[in-house]
Design a protein around this motif. Structure first.
Motif, PDB file in Angstrom:
ATOM      1  N   ALA A 106       0.883  -1.182   0.069  1.00 39.93           N
ATOM      2  CA  ALA A 106       0.014  -0.208  -0.070  1.00 39.93           C
ATOM      3  C   ALA A 106       0.706   1.211  -0.143  1.00 39.93           C
ATOM      4  O   ALA A 106       2.065   1.405   0.357  1.00 39.93           O
ATOM      5  CB  ALA A 106      -0.976  -0.119   1.045  1.00 39.93           C
ATOM      6  N   GLN A 107       0.076   2.307  -0.266  1.00 36.23           N
ATOM      7  CA  GLN A 107       0.927   3.569  -0.337  1.00 36.23           C
ATOM      8  C   GLN A 107       1.567   3.917   0.901  1.00 36.23           C
ATOM      9  O   GLN A 107       3.012   4.655   1.010  1.00 36.23           O
ATOM     10  CB  GLN A 107       0.119   4.923  -0.885  1.00 36.23           C
ATOM     11  N   ARG A 108       0.864   3.727   2.039  1.00 38.13           N
ATOM     12  CA  ARG A 108       1.422   3.934   3.243  1.00 38.13           C
ATOM     13  C   ARG A 108       2.884   3.244   3.734  1.00 38.13           C
ATOM     14  O   ARG A 108       3.648   3.909   4.269  1.00 38.13           O
ATOM     15  CB  ARG A 108       0.582   3.891   4.631  1.00 38.13           C
ATOM     16  N   VAL A 109       2.992   2.003   3.035  1.00 35.47           N
ATOM     17  CA  VAL A 109       4.067   1.257   3.187  1.00 35.47           C
ATOM     18  C   VAL A 109       5.271   1.914   2.524  1.00 35.47           C
ATOM     19  O   VAL A 109       6.460   1.828   3.082  1.00 35.47           O
ATOM     20  CB  VAL A 109       3.974  -0.263   2.912  1.00 35.47           C
ATOM     21  N   VAL A 110       4.817   2.149   1.255  1.00 37.40           N
ATOM     22  CA  VAL A 110       6.193   2.939   0.472  1.00 37.40           C
ATOM     23  C   VAL A 110       6.528   4.124   1.183  1.00 37.40           C
ATOM     24  O   VAL A 110       7.891   4.153   1.360  1.00 37.40           O
ATOM     25  CB  VAL A 110       5.546   3.257  -0.906  1.00 37.40           C
ATOM     26  N   GLU A 111       5.552   4.729   1.599  1.00 41.62           N
ATOM     27  CA  GLU A 111       5.921   6.205   2.242  1.00 41.62           C
ATOM     28  C   GLU A 111       6.729   5.910   3.703  1.00 41.62           C
ATOM     29  O   GLU A 111       7.666   6.592   3.966  1.00 41.62           O
ATOM     30  CB  GLU A 111       4.846   6.853   2.707  1.00 41.62           C
ATOM     31  N   ARG A 112       6.512   4.940   4.355  1.00 40.98           N
ATOM     32  CA  ARG A 112       7.060   4.507   5.737  1.00 40.98           C
ATOM     33  C   ARG A 112       8.486   4.070   5.378  1.00 40.98           C
ATOM     34  O   ARG A 112       9.693   4.305   6.069  1.00 40.98           O
ATOM     35  CB  ARG A 112       6.381   3.426   6.316  1.00 40.98           C
ATOM     36  N   VAL A 113       8.707   3.502   4.153  1.00 41.60           N
ATOM     37  CA  VAL A 113      10.138   2.849   3.653  1.00 41.60           C
ATOM     38  C   VAL A 113      10.994   4.191   3.302  1.00 41.60           C
ATOM     39  O   VAL A 113      12.117   4.101   3.654  1.00 41.60           O
ATOM     40  CB  VAL A 113      10.067   2.019   2.818  1.00 41.60           C
ATOM     41  N   LEU A 114      10.436   5.110   2.718  1.00 41.36           N
ATOM     42  CA  LEU A 114      11.007   5.916   2.111  1.00 41.36           C
ATOM     43  C   LEU A 114      11.361   7.238   3.121  1.00 41.36           C
ATOM     44  O   LEU A 114      12.291   8.006   3.058  1.00 41.36           O
ATOM     45  CB  LEU A 114      10.172   6.582   0.898  1.00 41.36           C
ATOM     46  N   LYS A 115      10.503   7.387   4.154  1.00 37.45           N
ATOM     47  CA  LYS A 115      10.574   8.395   5.203  1.00 37.45           C
ATOM     48  C   LYS A 115      11.967   8.729   5.702  1.00 37.45           C
ATOM     49  O   LYS A 115      12.581   9.558   5.640  1.00 37.45           O
ATOM     50  CB  LYS A 115       9.520   8.185   6.180  1.00 37.45           C
ATOM     51  N   PRO A 116      12.510   7.530   6.350  1.00 35.50           N
ATOM     52  CA  PRO A 116      13.737   7.906   6.846  1.00 35.50           C
ATOM     53  C   PRO A 116      14.997   8.002   6.027  1.00 35.50           C
ATOM     54  O   PRO A 116      15.951   8.964   6.432  1.00 35.50           O
ATOM     55  CB  PRO A 116      14.322   6.329   7.670  1.00 35.50           C
ATOM     56  N   GLU A 117      14.818   7.620   4.960  1.00 31.83           N
ATOM     57  CA  GLU A 117      15.952   7.992   4.053  1.00 31.83           C
ATOM     58  C   GLU A 117      15.973   9.568   3.516  1.00 31.83           C
ATOM     59  O   GLU A 117      16.831  10.118   3.245  1.00 31.83           O
ATOM     60  CB  GLU A 117      16.161   7.078   2.528  1.00 31.83           C
ATOM     61  N   ILE A 118      14.703  10.245   3.139  1.00 30.38           N
ATOM     62  CA  ILE A 118      14.546  11.473   2.879  1.00 30.38           C
ATOM     63  C   ILE A 118      14.853  12.197   4.108  1.00 30.38           C
ATOM     64  O   ILE A 118      15.469  13.345   3.958  1.00 30.38           O
ATOM     65  CB  ILE A 118      13.128  11.649   2.641  1.00 30.38           C
ATOM     66  N   ALA A 119      14.640  11.904   5.479  1.00 32.93           N
ATOM     67  CA  ALA A 119      14.834  12.688   6.380  1.00 32.93           C
ATOM     68  C   ALA A 119      16.629  12.883   6.627  1.00 32.93           C
ATOM     69  O   ALA A 119      16.859  13.850   7.439  1.00 32.93           O
ATOM     70  CB  ALA A 119      14.242  12.133   8.009  1.00 32.93           C
ATOM     71  N   ALA A 120      17.002  11.510   6.337  1.00 31.51           N
ATOM     72  CA  ALA A 120      18.473  11.629   6.490  1.00 31.51           C
ATOM     73  C   ALA A 120      19.136  12.373   5.285  1.00 31.51           C
ATOM     74  O   ALA A 120      20.571  12.592   5.416  1.00 31.51           O
ATOM     75  CB  ALA A 120      19.146  10.276   6.423  1.00 31.51           C
ATOM     76  N   GLY A 121      18.361  12.621   4.462  1.00 30.07           N
ATOM     77  CA  GLY A 121      19.013  13.624   3.240  1.00 30.07           C
ATOM     78  C   GLY A 121      19.447  12.705   1.996  1.00 30.07           C
ATOM     79  O   GLY A 121      20.376  13.152   1.168  1.00 30.07           O
TER      80      GLY A 121
END
Length: 356
Positions: A40-55
């Motif tokens: 689901a979309q929320r799963v993709v967002e959950r995986v991408l979120k820490p990498e976006i936060a880390a830059g």
């Protein structure tokens, strides 16, 4: 919550993508990732979120998600190179810095040059400075106090030292182990039949000067020879003609002759001064006294192409400094170490062969 197999596969795929991808590469769209990994979309967002936060990933509206450009934090430098030199009378030391400065500027290195008469003066000036990629320091045989070294490391990424008075403390030291040319000159004179060899040098406690004095005494003792250690209070490059005249005059016997047949002289630097001192004493080198100068074999003013000379080559020294300062400015090169210059012996006819 237990992760789904699709989420684990997406996370593993993303790690590979970040490792193998290039800055600016775009990831598949959200819809494509959801379909590819069955999540689901929320799963993709959950995986991408820490990498976006880390830059490591960048998300832009309308442009999707891409691998971030790597922007390294830049240090502001006052200049690429700080040349710090103790003021001295040594023409050879000054020539080295002038030639090296010209070469490095021609290679595009930005240089700030500072002469000083005391460490306190140098530190006071440096306290108002920023940082440098490299500091080239010329001590001219003086010591390098710990507090002064600490001040240098606070202002420079790396340090290159002219001379080997300070070693094993995380800097590059370039110079000559003067025990080597002294020993070579001594052997050459012994091979020419001389058994009475004097050594004129500075009485300064600097490590390389003191070790060469000790080497001379050791060589004499090892061969059962009498030693004539003639010391002056001046630093190398600061000798006066009178220093040599006084030292040799004090050794003259009742008949006016010297008790030794050969002289090794170190730290003279100025061949004209040595020539003048011998003329004042009415000593003809190569006839009355065999003379070997320890110094730069390719610096004619040191030996006038008249005195046999043993030591380093000035062109090799400058080449070595240029290579290592350049590499340190670029942030490259092996770990800091001692770089010893090769030793050469050049004959100019001031040594008489007593074996004939």
């Amino acid at each position: 919550m237990k992760k789904s197999s699709g989420e684990d596969e997406l996370a593993a795929w993303l790690r590979v993508c970040l490792k193998a991808g290039r800055p600016g590469d775009r990831l598949p769209t959200m819809r494509d990732l959801m379909k590819r990994f069955g999540v689901a979309q929320r799963v993709v967002e959950r995986v991408l979120k820490p990498e976006i936060a880390a830059g490591r990933l960048v998300s832009r509206r309308g442009a999707g998600v891409s691998i971030a450009e790597v922007v390294e934090k830049q240090t502001e430098y006052d200049a690429d190179l700080l040349i710090l030199y103790r003021l001295s009378e040594s023409r050879l030391a000054n020539t080295l810095l002038q030639e090296l400065e010209q070469r490095l500027k021609a290679r595009g290195i930005d240089i700030l040059k500072l002469g000083y008469s005391s460490e306190d003066q140098a530190q006071a000036v440096m306290s108002r400075m920023g940082r440098f990629r490299c500091c080239l320091i010329q001590l001219h045989f003086e010591t390098l106090p710990i507090r002064f070294l600490a001040a240098l490391t606070a202002h420079a990424d790396s340090i290159v030292l002219d001379g080997i008075s300070a070693t094993g403390i995380g800097l590059d030291a370039i110079g000559t182990n003067w025990r080597e040319p002294l020993a070579l000159a001594f052997r050459r004179l012994r091979g020419a039949g001389h058994s009475k060899i004097a050594y004129f040098t500075s009485g300064h406690p600097a490590r390389q000067i003191a070790m060469a004095r000790r080497e001379y005494e050791r060589l004499c003792a090892a061969e059962g020879l009498e030693s004539w250690l003639l010391e002056t209070d001046a630093l190398p490059g600061g000798y006066r003609s009178s220093d040599l005249v006084d030292s040799l005059t004090a050794q003259r016997e009742a008949d006016g002759n010297l008790p030794f047949t050969a002289l090794i002289a170190w730290g003279v630097v100025d061949g004209y001064m040595l020539d003048r001192a011998l003329r004042d004493l009415e000593i003809v080198p190569g006839r009355d006294l065999s003379v070997v100068v320890l110094g730069s074999t390719d610096f004619p003013s040191e030996h006038l192409r008249r005195f046999d000379v043993c030591g380093n080559r000035n062109d090799e020294k400058i080449d070595l400094f240029e290579r290592f300062v350049w590499s340190r400015v670029q942030g490259e090169g092996p770990p800091p170490q001692i770089h010893y210059l090769p030793v050469h012996f050049v004959e100019h006819g001031s040594v008489v062969d007593l074996t004939d």
